[in-house]
Design an enzyme around this catalytic site. Structure first.
Site, PDB file in Angstrom:
ATOM      1  N   ASP A  25      17.325 -74.263 -49.061  1.00 52.57           N
ATOM      2  CA  ASP A  25      16.279 -73.620 -49.870  1.00 52.57           C
ATOM      3  C   ASP A  25      15.132 -73.175 -48.948  1.00 52.57           C
ATOM      4  OD1 ASP A  25      14.976 -72.843 -52.221  1.00 52.57           O
ATOM      5  OD2 ASP A  25      14.070 -74.816 -52.532  1.00 52.57           O
ATOM      6  N   HIS A  26      14.719 -71.924 -49.060  1.00 51.97           N
ATOM      7  CA  HIS A  26      13.580 -71.389 -48.294  1.00 51.97           C
ATOM      8  C   HIS A  26      13.681 -71.587 -46.780  1.00 51.97           C
ATOM      9  CE1 HIS A  26      11.175 -70.196 -51.741  1.00 51.97           C
ATOM     10  NE2 HIS A  26      11.447 -71.357 -52.313  1.00 51.97           N
ATOM     11  N   HIS A  79      13.060 -68.568 -58.735  1.00 56.14           N
ATOM     12  CA  HIS A  79      12.380 -69.731 -58.145  1.00 56.14           C
ATOM     13  C   HIS A  79      11.242 -70.154 -59.070  1.00 56.14           C
ATOM     14  CE1 HIS A  79      13.941 -70.038 -53.907  1.00 56.14           C
ATOM     15  NE2 HIS A  79      14.585 -68.976 -54.367  1.00 56.14           N
ATOM     16  N   GLY A  80      10.741 -71.348 -58.832  1.00 56.69           N
ATOM     17  CA  GLY A  80       9.600 -71.823 -59.627  1.00 56.69           C
ATOM     18  C   GLY A  80       9.927 -71.898 -61.097  1.00 56.69           C
ATOM     19  N   ALA A  81      11.133 -72.372 -61.415  1.00 56.83           N
ATOM     20  CA  ALA A  81      11.618 -72.282 -62.791  1.00 56.83           C
ATOM     21  C   ALA A  81      11.537 -73.596 -63.567  1.00 56.83           C
ATOM     22  CB  ALA A  81      13.050 -71.757 -62.795  1.00 56.83           C
TER      23      ALA A  81
HETATM   24  O1  TD3 Z   1      12.553 -73.491 -54.243  1.00 57.23           O
HETATM   25  N1  TD3 Z   1      12.153 -74.364 -55.181  1.00 57.23           N
HETATM   26  C1  TD3 Z   1      12.068 -75.774 -54.834  1.00 57.23           C
HETATM   27  C2  TD3 Z   1      10.977 -76.038 -53.817  1.00 57.23           C
HETATM   28  C3  TD3 Z   1       9.600 -75.849 -54.392  1.00 57.23           C
HETATM   29  C4  TD3 Z   1       8.744 -77.092 -54.367  1.00 57.23           C
HETATM   30  O2  TD3 Z   1       8.470 -77.574 -55.696  1.00 57.23           O
HETATM   31  C5  TD3 Z   1      11.850 -73.904 -56.440  1.00 57.23           C
HETATM   32  O3  TD3 Z   1      11.824 -72.706 -56.649  1.00 57.23           O
HETATM   33  C6  TD3 Z   1      11.570 -74.888 -57.562  1.00 57.23           C
HETATM   34  O4  TD3 Z   1      10.371 -74.608 -58.229  1.00 57.23           O
HETATM   35  P1  TD3 Z   1       9.655 -75.637 -59.244  1.00 57.23           P
HETATM   36  O5  TD3 Z   1       9.331 -74.840 -60.473  1.00 57.23           O
HETATM   37  O6  TD3 Z   1      10.600 -76.742 -59.556  1.00 57.23           O
HETATM   38  O7  TD3 Z   1       8.413 -76.120 -58.545  1.00 57.23           O
HETATM   39 ZN    ZN Z   2      11.513 -71.767 -54.350  1.00 59.62          ZN
END
Ligand code: TD3
Ligand code: ZN
Length: 309
Positions: free
Chosen positions: A82-83, A211-213
């Site tokens: 991830d990222h 993301h950010g879901a």
């Molecule tokens: O990529 N990620 C996970 C890493 C983010 C740190 O919380 C997400 O897109 C998950 O987002 P969310 O909504 O669970 O913060």
């Molecule tokens: Zn993310």
């Protein structure tokens, strides 16, 4: 059962109105809770590891814990970075046996993001690993809502089409108003579905990633606050918005914050209610159970992914 790429999972999800959950993992209890939920629901599963998780748990542990989950449950699992912020970390994960990597070049200008993504695609595809990239910037709570800010940070549909064509990337993370963490919106939640539909119409065969879901489940926030926590004003993406997104090409839904909240709520509660206990298994068991129940709820009621394996 095997560690698999996301290709077949996304191809299936793209044809229907469901999405695959991609859950962030850091330790054994989190992995067990999620994998058990996916097994019970017979759902496709992506376990993803961030750079922070890699640093915390160390690469050898994470890969072997995910392999253990696969062996224990009999599930096919996608192991995803991830990222990833540069070529180097993506290469390391490909070499470590990951079946999918994200190169997040979203902080770079368009052309540089494309060049970096292309470099990762070339390396990963040669080893049979799929690649996710990101275009547009996830909104922070401060810079959301007004139209100018939107066009400056949200994913441009034409750019998305050009990006996918020129890089050969397998899936694309888009920015339509979500953000990482527990404080996603100050007022009314807003996601730019019109923009998402435009993107999906231009690149209908490309699986899109949200993301950010996390929905920032109110019960967990309340429990944290009730048992000594202090996380006021937390707000996530409403469940029906995730369901809508899954209809417009979103195939992968990233969830980390909801796992953190579930785990923390149960541990806080346990500590307050059992001040004399000091066996970690005692407080990690309800935490693991809470993760499992929460992930089952997501798979069933939000992602619509039960029995889609
Ligand atoms: O990529 N990620 C996970 C890493 C983010 C740190 O919380 C997400 O897109 C998950 O987002 P969310 O909504 O669970 O913060
Ligand atoms: Zn993310």
């Amino acid at each position: 059962m095997a560690l698999v790429t996301s290709r077949a999972m996304f191809a299936q999800a793209l044809k229907s109105d469901y999405a695959v959950g991609a859950f962030n993992v850091n330790n054994m209890e989190i992995i067990q809770g999620i994998a058990d939920a996916a097994k019970i629901e017979n759902a496709p599963l992506i376990l993803q590891v961030s750079a922070g998780a890699r640093k915390y748990a160390r690469p050898a542990y994470l890969v072997k814990l995910v392999e253990a989950a696969m062996e224990d449950t009999g599930l096919d699992i996608v192991l995803h970075l991830d990222h990833g912020e540069d070529f180097d970390i993506c290469k390391k994960c490909v070499d470590d046996g990951f079946t999918s990597v994200m190169i997040d070049g979203s902080k770079h200008p368009f052309e540089e993001n494309m060049a970096l993504t292309k470099q990762v695609v070339e390396y990963a595809h040669a080893k049979g690993v799929s690649v996710e990239a990101e275009l547009g910037k996830l909104a922070g709570i401060e810079d959301n809502i007004n139209v100018d800010a939107r066009s400056a940070t949200f994913t441009d549909p034409d750019e998305a089409a050009e990006f996918v064509e020129k890089t050969g990337v397998d899936s694309l993370a888009i920015a339509i108003g979500t953000s990482h963490g527990a404080y996603k919106f100050k007022g009314e939640p807003f996601l730019d579905f019109e923009r998402l539909q435009k993107i999906h119409a231009l690149i209908p065969d490309t699986p899109l990633v949200l993301h950010g879901a996390s929905t920032v489940l109110p019960d967990f926030v309340a429990k944290c606050n009730e048992f000594g926590g202090n996380i006021p004003g937390a707000q996530g993406v409403p469940e029906d918005m995730i369901r809508t997104a899954a209809k417009y090409g979103i195939c992968k839904v990233n969830i980390d914050t909801d796992l953190r909240l579930a785990m923390t709520a149960e541990i806080r509660k346990y500590f307050i209610e059992h001040p004399a206990e000091f066996d970690p298994r005692k407080y990690l068991s309800p935490a693991r159970d809470a993760i499992q129940a929460m992930v089952q709820h997501k798979i069933k009621n939000v992602l619509n992914a039960s029995n889609k394996r």
